[in-house]
Write an enzyme that holds these catalytic residues in place. Structure first.
Site, PDB file in Angstrom:
ATOM      1  N   ASP A 133      82.187  39.290  45.813  1.00  0.00           N
ATOM      2  CA  ASP A 133      81.820  38.449  44.677  1.00  0.00           C
ATOM      3  C   ASP A 133      83.053  37.737  44.131  1.00  0.00           C
ATOM      4  O   ASP A 133      84.177  38.180  44.341  1.00  0.00           O
ATOM      5  CB  ASP A 133      81.220  39.302  43.549  1.00  0.00           C
ATOM      6  CG  ASP A 133      79.920  39.964  43.972  1.00  0.00           C
ATOM      7  OD1 ASP A 133      79.280  39.467  44.915  1.00  0.00           O
ATOM      8  OD2 ASP A 133      79.562  40.986  43.358  1.00  0.00           O
TER       9      ASP A 133
HETATM   10  N1  URA Z   1      79.250  45.057  45.895  1.00  0.00           N
HETATM   11  C1  URA Z   1      79.250  44.220  44.844  1.00  0.00           C
HETATM   12  O1  URA Z   1      78.494  44.393  43.897  1.00  0.00           O
HETATM   13  N2  URA Z   1      80.083  43.170  44.864  1.00  0.00           N
HETATM   14  C2  URA Z   1      80.983  42.945  45.861  1.00  0.00           C
HETATM   15  O2  URA Z   1      81.744  41.982  45.796  1.00  0.00           O
HETATM   16  C3  URA Z   1      80.976  43.829  46.938  1.00  0.00           C
HETATM   17  C4  URA Z   1      80.094  44.878  46.943  1.00  0.00           C
END
Ligand code: URA
Length: 242
Positions: free
Chosen positions: A103
C-alpha cells in the site's frame, strides 16, 4: 542483438544517445571500433567496451528496495510518484516492475525485477510464499487473535484467510507491536485481518519474503541489486509453521 540495444540496456543512454556515442568512435566490439548501430553482437561471447569500460550485458535485473511511505507500487501513475521513479535511469532501462503491491502507506521490502517467471512464482497463490510484516496496532491485541489468525479469519467480505502466524512483540493498552506472517496477498490483507478483530493497523512494514529479509542498512527510498545468494533464498521453500 543490435549493439545500440545492448548499450542502452546496459545504461549508456537512450537509443539516440547511444547512436551518437557509436558515431564518436567510443565503442569497440571484440577490440574493433564499431560505428553502425545495427551491428549484431552476441551477449554470450562478445565483449563490448565503451571508452575502455566493459558494458556487461545482463538480461534480468533483481532489486531490493526499502519502500518509503507515499509512493505507489506500480510502474505508472498519473498523480503520484511510483517506486519506478525512485530508480536510476540505468536501472529503469531494464523495465523492472514491482513484485506484488505494498500500500501507499506501507514501508519495507519490495522486490523489483523484469523477470516475469520469478514474479509469477513469488505471487502464485499455489506457492504460498510467506511474507512477514511488522505492524503497530492501536490498542491491545484481543485474546483470541492468535487462534483466529492461525485457523484463518473471515474478513468483512466473507473471505476466509489462509492460516497466518502471529507473534506478539508488545501487547499494551495504548499501542501494540506484532509480526504477522501471511502466505497470500489479498488486497489490504494485514489491515483487514486486524479490522476483523476490531483493531487498526497504524504502521505497516514488510520485513521478509520467503527466506529473504529486508536489509536494514538500506535507507528508506533506496535500493540495491540482490546478491546471488539472496536471489536463491527467494526461491527456497519455507514452512511458516515449522
Ligand atoms: N497488507 C496490507 O494491508 N497492506 C500492505 O501493503 C501489505 C499487506
Amino acid at each position: 542483438m543490435r549493439i545500440d540495444k545492448w548499450l542502452s540496456n546496459t545504461g549508456f543512454g537512450s537509443r539516440k544517445e547511444v547512436k551518437q556515442l557509436l558515431r564518436s568512435g567510443g565503442v569497440t566490439l571484440n577490440g574493433d571500433v564499431v560505428k553502425d548501430p545495427k551491428t549484431q553482437a552476441n551477449p554470450e561471447k562478445d565483449h563490448v567496451l565503451v571508452h575502455g569500460e566493459e558494458a556487461v550485458y545482463k538480461e534480468y535485473i533483481y532489486l531490493m528496495m526499502n519502500k518509503p511511505q507515499g509512493v505507489i507500487s506500480a510502474t505508472e501513475d498519473s498523480r503520484h510518484e511510483t517506486v519506478i521513479d525512485l530508480l536510476e535511469m540505468e536501472d529503469q532501462a531494464y523495465e523492472p516492475f514491482p513484485v506484488g503491491r505494498l500500500d501507499k502507506d506501507t514501508e519495507g521490502l519490495l522486490i523489483l525485477t523484469n523477470d516475469g517467471q520469478l514474479s509469477h512464482t513469488l505471487l502464485s497463490p499455489k506457492k504460498h510464499v510467506p511474507k512477514t510484516y511488522f505492524a503497530k496496532i492501536n490498542g491491545a491485541i484481543p485474546e483470541d487473535t492468535f487462534e483466529k489468525f492461525t485457523e484463518g479469519i473471515v474478513l468483512e467480505d466473507g473471505y476466509k484467510t489462509q492460516p497466518a502466524k502471529l507473534e506478539i512483540i508488545e501487547n499494551a493498552l495504548e499501542e501494540s507491536e506484532v509480526l504477522l506472517t501471511i502466505t497470500e496477498g489479498k488486497f489490504h490483507q494485514v489491515k483487514r485481518m486486524f479490522e476483523a478483530v476490531g483493531r487498526k493497523v497504524t504502521y505497516l512494514q514488510r520485513i521478509q519474503m520467503g527466506k529473504l529479509k529486508l536489509d536494514d542498512t538500506l535507507p528508506l527510498g533506496t535500493y540495491r541489486e540482490l546478491t546471488e545468494e539472496e536471489l536463491s533464498l527467494l526461491s527456497e521453500k519455507v514452512d511458516v509453521f515449522e
